[in-house]
Design an enzyme around this catalytic site. Structure first.
Site, PDB file in Angstrom:
ATOM      1  N   GLY A  96      40.252  37.532  32.165  1.00  0.00           N
ATOM      2  CA  GLY A  96      40.193  37.543  33.623  1.00  0.00           C
ATOM      3  C   GLY A  96      41.058  38.631  34.241  1.00  0.00           C
ATOM      4  O   GLY A  96      41.828  39.310  33.548  1.00  0.00           O
ATOM      5  N   HIS A  97      40.956  38.767  35.556  1.00  0.00           N
ATOM      6  CA  HIS A  97      41.698  39.838  36.233  1.00  0.00           C
ATOM      7  C   HIS A  97      43.203  39.606  36.181  1.00  0.00           C
ATOM      8  O   HIS A  97      43.674  38.485  36.239  1.00  0.00           O
ATOM      9  CB  HIS A  97      41.213  40.059  37.667  1.00  0.00           C
ATOM     10  CG  HIS A  97      41.203  38.866  38.559  1.00  0.00           C
ATOM     11  ND1 HIS A  97      40.764  38.950  39.863  1.00  0.00           N
ATOM     12  CD2 HIS A  97      41.540  37.586  38.355  1.00  0.00           C
ATOM     13  CE1 HIS A  97      40.862  37.760  40.406  1.00  0.00           C
ATOM     14  NE2 HIS A  97      41.315  36.916  39.525  1.00  0.00           N
ATOM     15  N   ASN A  98      43.907  40.723  36.020  1.00  0.00           N
ATOM     16  CA  ASN A  98      45.373  40.720  36.036  1.00  0.00           C
ATOM     17  C   ASN A  98      46.020  40.032  34.844  1.00  0.00           C
ATOM     18  O   ASN A  98      47.226  39.783  34.851  1.00  0.00           O
ATOM     19  CB  ASN A  98      45.901  40.108  37.351  1.00  0.00           C
ATOM     20  CG  ASN A  98      45.455  40.911  38.554  1.00  0.00           C
ATOM     21  OD1 ASN A  98      44.537  40.521  39.262  1.00  0.00           O
ATOM     22  ND2 ASN A  98      46.061  42.055  38.742  1.00  0.00           N
TER      23      ASN A  98
END
Lengths: 343, 343, 343
Positions: free
Chosen positions: C237-239
């Protein structure tokens, strides 16, 4: 690529109340921690409140009351939603030049304002709407319809006869309309394929994450309603229906003919078995296996805690004997009752 | 595109007994609920029996005895299998014109009756059999062999040296023959790659769902036997062997060197750990983690129920203390026995 | 394509001790079971020790002491690592001829020694380093940077502005830099997209398995450190941040903003929820759902055993009543204590 905005311009369009200088100019959104001058930060999660004192942002979006720290602020009851709107304003998706790349193979009909990238294939009878962007190496089957303003990232495959609405966003590696998993079994165990003749019908404003697959229906259609958001690597079986504005996190699996209501949220890696119904406004926690219908709105969970490996071994091996434990408790209750009676 | 058939023609080829007019013509298969005149519906799942009274289908495939409702019927002991056969007859897969699209890059050998789509790449030494269809944007590595009548949907990748049998159906986003996950660890924690030199050998009549990945073997080969059906987003690790006519539902993960027998079924999102064996005719329920070998045919399960979130919190947090609960029961039994002796 | 080596050459470079004839020539690595003359086998897993007696290998890599059986041996304290090194030596990855295939569309900058395959698209401002190989039908977005010696298999998609380091290996179907799953919710349940403006930054010597997806950051970046190994169908996922030399097995899902330390291992199909931290040197067992931070090195597990279906039904249905069982035990303890006091 970002534009510069003044706080008073922002508030004039999006509402909220300015604290500090209305002519503060911002050109970028950033986190409280990493913002610098010219940046607009936001405070949505209270756990980051302590960062207000040290942020270098020129302004902060936050819920009232105003806090000390940032030079300026926009107060709003919904800072996260407000942040989303400003971020969209500051970061409009780049619109590539319209036209069909010379390496693309187009057999269908493409609107003049659409942009078809390198090595794309668009099959006969397909209809690609206005302002659609189809990036490199996508394969769009015969008679597919894609509504205006939709964008397909590189390497997407859409099988024949499926339909996407307007303003959809489809990420790389997505497969729309592959055959559902339908077979009848012969006496010797061999499988006879059931032709998958239905379609996938996708509404407007749907986002589909990278690597997600949505199978076509067997006889009737698979239906994804308006505003649904699907994260990456989700599997949607044939004849599934997902109601409007439901949002499903990554790695969710949905078996055939499941019906999911509107405004549901499904956490990552949850599994929804087939031929069941989930009501509107249901939240399924990450990792939960939904094995029967859910008839009422609410939050549902079904995962086990994790433990240090030795503790896990000791505790979880007991699961094999849970029924025996329950029997022992019942026996104890009976023996104890007999003793109590006697004494 | 569908052909029209009379009931007596169908029964002449597929068996079964006609109730009503043998010259009833049908041109489409449909569900009892959505069928109209000219449609052949079927009743396979008893829960839909009440729809017989109201269906508008011209005829219904069903198990004997005949029921009131539809104008005509075909009676057969296996209505679902019968439906599959009629549906195949009515819906033959479209055969695109043979030939190599001018945008394809073909370095291997392609049979004259094969159809190679736009922007396909076929590497040197590859051999593509008769009547094979390879759709747009597929990449077929060097020395790959694909048997006659197999079909690859758009955007499939096959690594060098792998083999597919005849009449396979491979859906978009499939990757066949990527490296298995093999590394040795150095003292400082860094990983040294182990070259993956084996192949993937796929039998005849295998279907592989969208986004499924099958890794090549490390030294020996990964083997998928005849008639295996893999749904979408399945991961097959290196050196796995899957026996003939096994069917695996979506999102299943199989770790390296697992051996699955013939005629097994594996439910969606089940996980099969590596270096274990599953006997023939085993059914694994959806969501089950198979952590050791299964030596006998049968059905095996290992999932937890889901609950309303508050109930879940209350009950499942106890899992951390299951061993302590068992200890308490044992202590109670001993104390109670002592009291019983005394009294 | 393999080279032939003598045992004394191997030991001169890689260390270890020869037993038997140093001029024994080997040209291939094989398993003990399937090796033949000219093959070098290895014994890393003690369960295969009995195969030493019957192997036809010309030599075997094994830990001391030397065993009877093979004609020759190389003794080393780490036979599996040694096997990896010899296998790499014997099987260098084939280096295709450098140059850009005429069917590729290159708008960026490509090093003279790079090899760009058929129907590849490389966007404007992208920079492809020396000795990079990009196979057929890959799509490389604008301003992407790929470090020297990295290899992308066919049908990979990299979104604009992302970066890969040197000597990475990226398998087919991988998607790097798609939008993270970020939305704010309006009062009526509709979702407002939060633009995903961060990047994916991938270090050196990273391997990414087939079908794996790594989302770009929302504001800050997603970071994959040097030497990380990701198996197939992993969702990042993002980050997310993954520390150096961590290795994650197939089908793992990592939700947004999770931070994984260095030298961790994560078993297949494990799920790591978002906004949590995992310390260095943590091992997560296959299938485990990590729902909170792990602060200390160690092994953590959280899966349930599988049972024959009837046993499963009987035992696992008790999970719904675990809290009531604990209450019953407490009540028994109190009643028993009262009785004990009396008697």
């Amino acid at each position: 690529m970002a534009v510069a905005l003044r706080l008073d311009e922002i508030v004039a369009r999006l509402g909220g109340e300015i604290v500090g200088a209305g002519d503060t100019a911002i050109s970028r959104i950033a986190t409280l921690e990493h913002a610098g001058p010219g940046d607009l930060a936001f405070l949505a999660n209270p756990r980051y409140r302590h960062q207000l004192a040290s942020t270098r942002a020129s302004a902060v979006i936050m819920a009232p009351p105003a806090a000390n720290g940032p030079a300026a602020a926009i107060l709003t009851s919904q800072p996260y939603l407000y942040y989303a709107r400003v971020a969209q304003w500051l970061n409009p998706p780049p619109m590539p030049e319209s036209g069909v790349h010379p390496s693309a193979v187009v057999e269908g009909e493409v609107a003049a304002t659409a942009c078809i990238g390198p090595n794309v294939w668009i099959g006969p009878g397909a209809r690609i709407g206005a302002d659609v962007v189809i990036a490199a190496n996508c394969s769009i089957g015969a008679e597919v319809e894609i509504g205006s303003g939709s964008r397909l990232a590189a390497n997407v495959a859409v099988y024949p006869r499926n339909r996407l609405g307007a303003r959809c966003l489809v990420h790389s590696g997505v497969v729309i309309g592959a055959d559902g998993f339908g077979f009848a079994r012969e006496a010797d165990g061999a499988w006879v394929k059931i032709p998958q003749m239905g379609r996938v019908l996708i509404g407007d404003d749907v986002e589909i994450g990278a690597g997600t697959t949505i199978d076509r229906g067997a006889l009737d259609d698979t239906v994804i309603a308006d505003g649904v958001k699907l994260d990456n690597q989700i599997q949607v079986g044939h004849n599934v229906k997902i109601g409007a504005h439901s949002a499903l996190a990554g790695c969710v699996g949905i078996a055939g003919s499941a019906v999911i209501g509107a405004r549901c949220t499904v956490g990552g890696a949850a599994v929804i078995l087939g031929h069941l119904e989930i009501a509107d406004d249901v939240n399924v926690s990450a990792g939960t296996l939904v094995a029967k219908s859910i008839k009422e709105a609410g939050t549902y969970s079904g995962t086990v805690p994790f433990l240090e490996h030795g503790d896990w071994l000791k505790n979880f091996s007991r699961l094999r004997h849970l029924d025996a434990m329950a029997d022992k408790i019942r026996a104890l209750e009976q023996r104890l009752a007999a003793l109590e009676k006697k004494s």
